[in-house]
Design an enzyme around this catalytic site. Structure first.
Site, short mmCIF file in Angstrom:
data_model
loop_
_atom_site.label_atom_id
_atom_site.label_comp_id
_atom_site.label_asym_id
_atom_site.label_seq_id
_atom_site.Cartn_x
_atom_site.Cartn_y
_atom_site.Cartn_z
N CYS A 45 9.20 3.17 9.29
CA CYS A 45 9.82 4.48 9.50
C CYS A 45 10.50 4.97 8.22
O CYS A 45 10.72 4.24 7.29
CB CYS A 45 10.84 4.39 10.62
SG CYS A 45 10.25 3.57 12.11
N ARG A 51 5.46 7.37 6.05
CA ARG A 51 6.03 6.13 6.55
C ARG A 51 6.11 6.11 8.07
O ARG A 51 6.33 5.05 8.68
CB ARG A 51 7.44 5.93 5.97
CG ARG A 51 7.48 5.67 4.49
CD ARG A 51 8.89 5.50 4.01
NE ARG A 51 9.49 4.31 4.56
CZ ARG A 51 9.57 3.15 3.93
NH1 ARG A 51 9.06 3.03 2.74
NH2 ARG A 51 10.16 2.12 4.49
N TRP A 104 7.73 5.47 13.15
CA TRP A 104 6.48 4.76 13.43
C TRP A 104 6.82 3.78 14.54
O TRP A 104 7.57 2.83 14.33
CB TRP A 104 6.00 4.05 12.17
CG TRP A 104 4.61 3.49 12.26
CD1 TRP A 104 3.45 4.13 12.00
CD2 TRP A 104 4.25 2.14 12.60
NE1 TRP A 104 2.38 3.29 12.15
CE2 TRP A 104 2.85 2.06 12.53
CE3 TRP A 104 4.97 1.01 12.98
CZ2 TRP A 104 2.15 0.89 12.81
CZ3 TRP A 104 4.28 -0.16 13.25
CH2 TRP A 104 2.88 -0.22 13.16
N ASN A 132 15.56 1.62 10.63
CA ASN A 132 14.24 1.08 10.33
C ASN A 132 14.28 -0.42 10.57
O ASN A 132 15.29 -1.07 10.29
CB ASN A 132 13.86 1.31 8.86
CG ASN A 132 13.53 2.75 8.56
OD1 ASN A 132 13.44 3.57 9.46
ND2 ASN A 132 13.36 3.04 7.28
N GLY A 133 13.16 -0.99 11.01
CA GLY A 133 13.10 -2.44 11.18
C GLY A 133 12.93 -2.84 12.63
O GLY A 133 12.64 -2.00 13.51
N GLU A 184 -12.11 -4.66 -0.47
CA GLU A 184 -11.27 -3.47 -0.61
C GLU A 184 -12.03 -2.21 -0.19
O GLU A 184 -11.46 -1.33 0.47
CB GLU A 184 -10.78 -3.35 -2.05
CG GLU A 184 -9.92 -2.14 -2.32
CD GLU A 184 -8.64 -2.09 -1.51
OE1 GLU A 184 -8.00 -1.01 -1.50
OE2 GLU A 184 -8.27 -3.10 -0.87
N LYS A 243 -10.88 0.38 2.81
CA LYS A 243 -10.73 1.82 2.63
C LYS A 243 -11.53 2.59 3.68
O LYS A 243 -11.09 3.59 4.21
CB LYS A 243 -11.19 2.24 1.23
CG LYS A 243 -10.23 1.86 0.14
CD LYS A 243 -8.92 2.64 0.25
CE LYS A 243 -7.78 1.92 -0.43
NZ LYS A 243 -7.26 0.78 0.32
N GLU A 266 -9.76 2.01 7.32
CA GLU A 266 -8.39 2.44 7.57
C GLU A 266 -8.22 3.95 7.59
O GLU A 266 -7.29 4.46 8.22
CB GLU A 266 -7.42 1.81 6.57
CG GLU A 266 -7.54 2.26 5.14
CD GLU A 266 -6.57 1.53 4.22
OE1 GLU A 266 -5.56 0.99 4.70
OE2 GLU A 266 -6.83 1.49 3.01
N HIS A 325 -25.58 -16.81 7.89
CA HIS A 325 -24.79 -17.72 8.71
C HIS A 325 -24.15 -16.98 9.89
O HIS A 325 -23.12 -17.41 10.40
CB HIS A 325 -23.72 -18.40 7.86
CG HIS A 325 -24.30 -19.32 6.82
ND1 HIS A 325 -24.64 -20.63 7.09
CD2 HIS A 325 -24.64 -19.10 5.52
CE1 HIS A 325 -25.13 -21.18 6.00
NE2 HIS A 325 -25.14 -20.27 5.03
N LYS A 360 2.90 3.13 5.34
CA LYS A 360 2.74 2.80 3.94
C LYS A 360 3.28 1.42 3.60
O LYS A 360 2.65 0.64 2.91
CB LYS A 360 3.43 3.86 3.08
CG LYS A 360 3.30 3.64 1.58
CD LYS A 360 1.86 3.74 1.14
CE LYS A 360 1.69 3.52 -0.35
NZ LYS A 360 0.27 3.44 -0.73
#
Length: 612
Positions: free
Chosen positions: A2, A27, A76, A102-103, A485, A489, A492, A508, A607
């Site tokens: 947040c 955020r 968030w 936050n947290g 990576e 991208k 997400e 495999h 973020k």
């Protein structure tokens, strides 16, 4: 997670809060709220579900809420669904205490039950409301003021938090406290600001204080007083933020992500120049001496998400250049490993924010075991930067888009420089090779510019991929690390199910997933592994896959195999990842744009992950 903003001064607080929250919406964007106190001590609390724009409309862009002191929050969701009721700020039953948080409070159920027995009512599903009412409880029980009541609550709370609190009896003041969640405090022109990240206040001031773990601060107009958990006053030094305010703006680009992709040549050059002086890598400011590097026998690279993918690529480079053994670990797993560290080890923690909860916990575990630590971080004064024995600052500047691009690229560069210096000071790289590699590293920014000039072709191909449900990325060695990576991208920001595999692992199991028309992106920049990966691409093509080949200029036989080919300039294979990742960033971006998604704020993501 947040975002928090607070302000006390002479200006209209609501305008500062809404402006700051707009800089922090990356955020958290499930809901938002502000609390503003006027000159008579009356406080207006306005909250709304959804994006910040809803709150702006409710307050007429802040004009409808008068007052010079306030706190704001963009959420968030963790505890409790996104709703106006669960949005911050939260208040005590009589509005004596109002706070944003936050947290995550891990023992909130236990605390809630005790507060209910003491007569408190709860209106939301959040853990934050517990913190607010616990502070109110101690404030009334001991009658020793805000700092005392917050300190007592901090001792009882387990978990991570950054708190901004207002008390009815102390108009014009804001109290902050933190444990394992970031918080900065800025001062300018007789006004005081507090935020969970730099962009929120960069417009107003570059002079900030970093509040430490288990510390409390009292904010007044143009003044800040700091206290430790024992309520003793402590002194802090102002730090100047070097970022320009314009760096946190879109600058004419449609999205922050596209802007940040285009900023990569500059920030890579800045990061190189920060440690390369007169043709020699100098780690004097980092604090890692030649003697220490000579004695290292084992390196553990610990990170999360994209930073973990950096570690995967850097592992290949370090082991190619030196005799040092390297292990790459996910921080969320590493922190719970019951392992014995090898003698003469170094733990490298990679984190853009320097506040990633799992990475910070891994750093502390390493230090508890007496292992030397090095942080590769982008944010000056962040927790990892302060607690690591040595710090390599990447100079990416503020990165706003949730999906990292330029921070990832500067982390890669930092990894190359570390690998080269380790090899050189240990006598495992000759001067001629060292000089040649440094010269080649200097060409990377211009080569990235060349790739960016051809982005329209990638946009065309991305439009064709927009309808697909699944995608696969394959490669070997460094190419596998870059594929990881690229896959991240894609998934997400475009929400396409995407996986990356080491190309040799296809037979495999994963090859059973190949169906007619499914896109497979092959990354082929390593000459020694090129033919083997081509063979793997032939295998999936024979089963109906649609192929994209990402390779270096000169490998023109890829045109005969792949349905679409992207070329990157020639470079030393160890550095090829810095070039190969650029088309993959653009690919993910353009697919997301083609699907009409909010590129900078993908669903369910934030973020900086500052909670476990």
């Amino acid at each position: 997670m947040c975002g928090i903003v607070g302000f006390t001064g002479n200006s209209q607080a609501s305008h500062v809060l809404l402006d700051g929250l707009s800089k922090l919406e990356y955020r958290g964007y499930d809901s938002a709220g502000i609390a503003v106190r006027d000159g008579d001590g009356e406080t207006a609390v306005i909250k709304a579900k959804g994006k910040l724009e809803v709150l702006k409309q409710m307050t007429n862009n802040g004009d409808a809420v008068q007052g010079n002191c306030g706190i704001g929050h963009t959420r968030w969701a963790t505890h409790g669904e996104p709703s106006a009721l669960n949005a911050h700020p939260h208040s005590s039953d009589d509005d004596n205490v109002i706070a944003v948080h936050n947290g995550i409070i891990e023992n909130y159920q236990e605390l809630r039950e005790k507060l209910v027995k003491s007569g408190y009512n709860f209106n939301s599903q959040t853990d934050t409301e517990v913190a607010v009412k616990l502070i109110d409880y101690y404030y009334k029980k001991y009658n020793q003021g805000p700092v005392d009541s917050i300190a007592r609550a901090m001792i009882r709370i387990r978990g991570s938090y950054a708190l901004c609190v207002m008390f009815k009896d102390y108009p014009g003041e804001i109290y902050t406290a933190r444990k394992d969640s970031p918080m900065i405090i800025g001062i300018a022109d007789g006004e005081t600001y507090v935020a969970s990240d730099v962009p929120a206040i960069l417009k107003y001031t570059r002079n900030v204080y970093y509040i430490g773990n288990m510390e409390i601060a009292k904010l007044e107009k143009g003044a800040v007083t700091f206290y430790d958990i024992d309520r003793e006053e402590i002194q802090k030094q102002l730090v100047e933020i070097k970022w320009d305010a314009e760096a946190a703006e879109k600058g004419g680009y449609e999205h922050f992500m596209l802007k940040e992709i285009h900023e990569q040549p500059k920030v890579i050059k800045d990061t190189i120049n920060s440690v390369v002086k007169d043709g020699r890598i100098c780690f004097g400011e980092i604090g890692l001496s030649d003697e220490e590097m000579q004695n290292i026998r084992q390196i553990y690279i610990v990170a999360c998400g994209s930073a973990y993918h950096v570690g995967m690529a850097v592992q290949y480079v370090i082991e190619d250049f030196t005799s040092v053994q390297v292990r790459v670990e996910l921080a969320s797993e590493f922190r719970y490993r019951k392992m014995k560290f090898s003698e003469n080890s170094l733990v490298i923690i990679i984190s853009q924010s320097g506040e990633t909860a799992d990475s910070l916990a891994a750093l502390r575990m390493a230090k508890e075991n007496g292992v030397k630590t090095l942080g590769i971080v982008n944010v000056v004064g962040s927790s990892i930067a302060r607690e690591a024995d040595n710090v390599f600052y990447t100079l990416a500047g503020p990165e706003i888009s949730v999906a990292t691009t330029k921070a990832y690229s500067t982390q890669l560069i930092a990894g190359y420089l570390l690998a080269m210096q380790f090899a050189f000071v240990r006598g495992e790289m000759e001067q001629e090779e060292y000089d040649s590699l440094l010269k080649e590293l200097d060409t990377i920014p211009d080569k990235i510019k060349k790739i960016l000039e051809d982005k329209e072709r990638l946009q065309w191909y991305a439009n064709k991929l927009a309808a697909c449900k699944d995608a696969f990325f394959i490669g070997r060695g460094i190419d596998y690390a870059i594929g990881l990576e690229g896959s991240l991208k894609m998934k997400e920001i475009s929400y396409i199910h995407s996986e990356a595999y080491a190309a040799g692992e296809l037979k495999h199991g994963p090859i059973s997933l190949i169906e007619n028309g499914i896109p497979v992106i092959g990354v082929l920049t390593q000459p020694d592994l090129y033919e083997k990966t081509v063979s793997n691409m032939v295998e999936v093509k024979s089963r109906g896959a649609s192929l994209m080949g990402l390779t270096t200029y000169g490998n023109y036989n890829m045109e005969d195999l792949a349905d679409f080919t992207v070329y990157i300039p020639q470079t030393d294979p160890h550095f090829a990842g810095s070039l190969a990742v650029i088309p993959l960033q653009l690919l993910g971006y353009y697919v997301s744009v083609a699907k009409g998604y909010d590129v900078d704020k993908p669903r369910n993501l934030a973020k900086s992950v500052t909670v476990e």
